[in-house]
Design a protein around this motif. Structure first.
Motif, PDB file in Angstrom:
ATOM      1  N   ASN A 114       0.792  -1.236   0.000  1.00 44.57           N
ATOM      2  CA  ASN A 114       0.000   0.000   0.000  1.00 44.57           C
ATOM      3  C   ASN A 114       0.820   1.279   0.000  1.00 44.57           C
ATOM      4  O   ASN A 114       0.247   2.372   0.056  1.00 44.57           O
ATOM      5  CB  ASN A 114      -0.938  -0.006   1.222  1.00 44.57           C
ATOM      6  CG  ASN A 114      -1.991  -1.094   1.114  1.00 44.57           C
ATOM      7  OD1 ASN A 114      -2.790  -1.113   0.182  1.00 44.57           O
ATOM      8  ND2 ASN A 114      -1.990  -2.025   2.067  1.00 44.57           N
ATOM      9  N   ASN A 117      -0.012   4.392  -2.060  1.00 44.25           N
ATOM     10  CA  ASN A 117      -1.132   5.256  -1.685  1.00 44.25           C
ATOM     11  C   ASN A 117      -0.726   6.363  -0.716  1.00 44.25           C
ATOM     12  O   ASN A 117      -1.553   7.223  -0.377  1.00 44.25           O
ATOM     13  CB  ASN A 117      -2.254   4.419  -1.067  1.00 44.25           C
ATOM     14  CG  ASN A 117      -2.795   3.393  -2.043  1.00 44.25           C
ATOM     15  OD1 ASN A 117      -2.937   3.667  -3.231  1.00 44.25           O
ATOM     16  ND2 ASN A 117      -3.085   2.192  -1.553  1.00 44.25           N
ATOM     17  N   SER A 129       5.091  -1.195  -4.497  1.00 43.74           N
ATOM     18  CA  SER A 129       3.711  -1.659  -4.280  1.00 43.74           C
ATOM     19  C   SER A 129       3.277  -2.646  -5.356  1.00 43.74           C
ATOM     20  O   SER A 129       2.643  -3.660  -5.081  1.00 43.74           O
ATOM     21  CB  SER A 129       2.739  -0.481  -4.268  1.00 43.74           C
ATOM     22  OG  SER A 129       2.723   0.163  -3.013  1.00 43.74           O
TER      23      SER A 129
END
Length: 502
Positions: A114, A117, A129
């Motif tokens: 993640n 993000n 990621s």
């Protein structure tokens, strides 16, 4: 455990043997097949080499008083949790039973999946990621086995790997895809023999400043080899920056393979591989975050479209000539994505060349010959893709966008006997490269004018008019007579030996 193995891994064999010893631990840890253990090995190797590279980058920046922003901070760097001397690893090992495995599965992998993000995530963090896009946890069965694997991977430092064989991911994945092919899982769709890639890159000869594109890039073989070829022409820091960040573009739809091409290209030295995850023919996107600021057309295309694939209506409606044949749609895609003057090398199965019973095949070949100079077709032997599980008879097509074809120079290697133990090699192309500049005619090479191709309704199959006829024209009766005569000679010799008591 610091590196106590100071021997250089200076041959492909020694590197492969070392990697195999890591895979052996994985196999005994519940990851029995290559399809299971190689994706795990991919992300582990990726994090190891990435951490080592960033450590050196930080030192270089510090030496010139320039700030360096690492992709990962404590405790998520390899040196923190995987290195035998890592602070986080020691803390976890001194904690409760199972703490290390809990950290890897419950904290590390979710964080890495993640990180793209995070506000202000940079391109390298997005790549991290995406390398983890198909990884939810490690499936190694015990903490001890996992630690043993990390210890061996930690020893895989750039200091002990010979520079010419420094990047093991490609080699490991070649082995995986060969095994997939051996099980008839069509590994050929994303595995191209390295020797074929080398030949094609040398012929197309991409230069620094040009963009290189592969619309079905698999594990990234064409892009990686193009990088190795192009970096020989580096003269300035700007050249290096261009090569590492603004040169290589690709698309890949397979969820298993997409993380691998990213890891492979980063470990090769390409800082920003612009790989789009999705179906290039339908336009259906899974993740396009690495495909920003992409040119609309490319200077060079090098590719090997899947053999015999079928697409549905979603793909057909995007192309002028409607067909379900994947390789024909990819050929249209390639022509449409080349710049005027752009160059292409593409692997094409023989069926596309000779089929004249479907309009889309004929129309696509007409488009190719009208819009591009198809200057060369190399007819490969059967079984070139045998180790990848594909039996298709294939050809290499080379063309330049923006000028119509007037004649095609053919080169024929189809008579070579290829086996699993005797694959096609760069050596088999020695004569080809010797006569390439002047495009001479000979026993293996000839020209066909465009008028003859049009008369044959765009049948492009290589039919060598110069091959010496080695066909045995003796009749069955003559062969039987020869065999009987030889049998009589053998019988006489045996009788003679017996008389002499032998």
């Amino acid at each position: 455990m610091q590196n106590n193995n100071n021997r250089k891994l200076n041959t492909p064999q020694s590197l492969n043997s070392y990697i195999k010893s890591i895979c052996d631990i994985m196999r005994r840890s519940g990851r029995a097949s290559a399809l299971q253990y190689v994706p795990e090995l991919t992300w582990m190797l990726f994090l190891r080499i990435l951490d080592e590279r960033e450590e050196k980058e930080a030192e270089q920046r510090e030496a010139i008083s320039v700030e360096f922003r690492p992709s990962l901070e404590y405790p998520y760097r390899w040196r923190d949790w995987a290195s035998p001397e890592g602070k986080k690893r020691k803390e976890l090992q001194n904690s409760s039973l199972g703490a290390f495995m809990s950290f890897v599965n419950g904290e590390l992998i979710p964080y890495l999946r993640n990180i793209k993000n995070n506000p202000g995530a940079n391109s390298r963090q997005k790549i991290i990621s995406e390398v983890f896009s198909s990884t939810e946890r490690t499936y190694i069965d015990t903490e001890r086995n996992l630690l043993d694997i990390f210890d061996k991977i930690h020893t895989l430092s750039v200091d002990i790997i010979d520079e010419t064989h420094m990047f093991p991911i490609s080699q490991v994945y070649e082995g995986l895809l060969q095994k997939m092919g051996e099980k008839n899982n069509d590994g050929g769709q994303f595995f191209t023999p390295r020797e074929i890639i080398r030949v094609m890159v040398k012929i197309v000869d991409p230069k620094i400043g040009e963009t290189v594109y592969d619309p079905c890039c698999g594990t990234g073989g064409f892009l990686a080899q193009s990088y190795q070829h192009m970096k020989q022409g580096v003269n300035t820091g700007e050249d290096i920056e261009t090569l590492k960040t603004k040169t290589f573009y690709g698309r890949e739809k397979e969820n298993l393979v997409y993380p691998v091409v990213l890891a492979n290209l980063v470990l090769q030295g390409i800082d920003e591989p612009h790989i789009w995850h999705g179906n290039a023919l339908t336009g259906l996107e899974v993740y396009g975050g690495l495909f920003s600021n992409v040119p609309t057309l490319f200077d060079v295309v090098l590719t090997n479209p899947p053999f015999g694939g079928k697409e549905g209506k979603d793909a057909k409606i995007r192309f002028a000539y409607k067909t379900s044949a994947t390789q024909v749609l990819f050929l249209q895609h390639v022509i449409d994505n080349l710049k005027p003057g752009g160059r292409c090398g593409i692997v094409m199965d023989e069926g596309v060349l000779f089929r004249t019973n479907e309009n889309a095949f004929i129309q696509t070949k007409r488009k190719l010959l009208n819009e591009c100079n198809l200057w060369c077709i190399v007819s490969l032997p059967p079984k070139v893709f045998l180790n990848a599980g594909a039996a298709s008879k294939t050809n290499l097509l080379f063309f330049i966008k923006g000028e119509p074809t007037k004649r095609i120079w053919y080169y024929d290697l189809s008579d070579l006997n290829i086996t699993k133990k005797k694959p096609l090699t760069f050596h088999n192309f020695e004569e080809f490269f010797r006569i390439l500049k002047n495009k001479e005619s000979g026993e293996r090479s000839w020209f066909v004018p465009i008028e003859e191709i049009e008369e044959k309704n765009y049948d492009l199959k290589a039919v060598n008019p110069n091959r010496k006829d080695n066909e045995d024209k003796r009749t069955p009766e003559e062969l039987i007579s020869i065999i009987e005569s030889q049998a009589l000679e053998i019988e006489k010799a045996l009788k003679s030996l017996k008389r002499k008591g032998l």
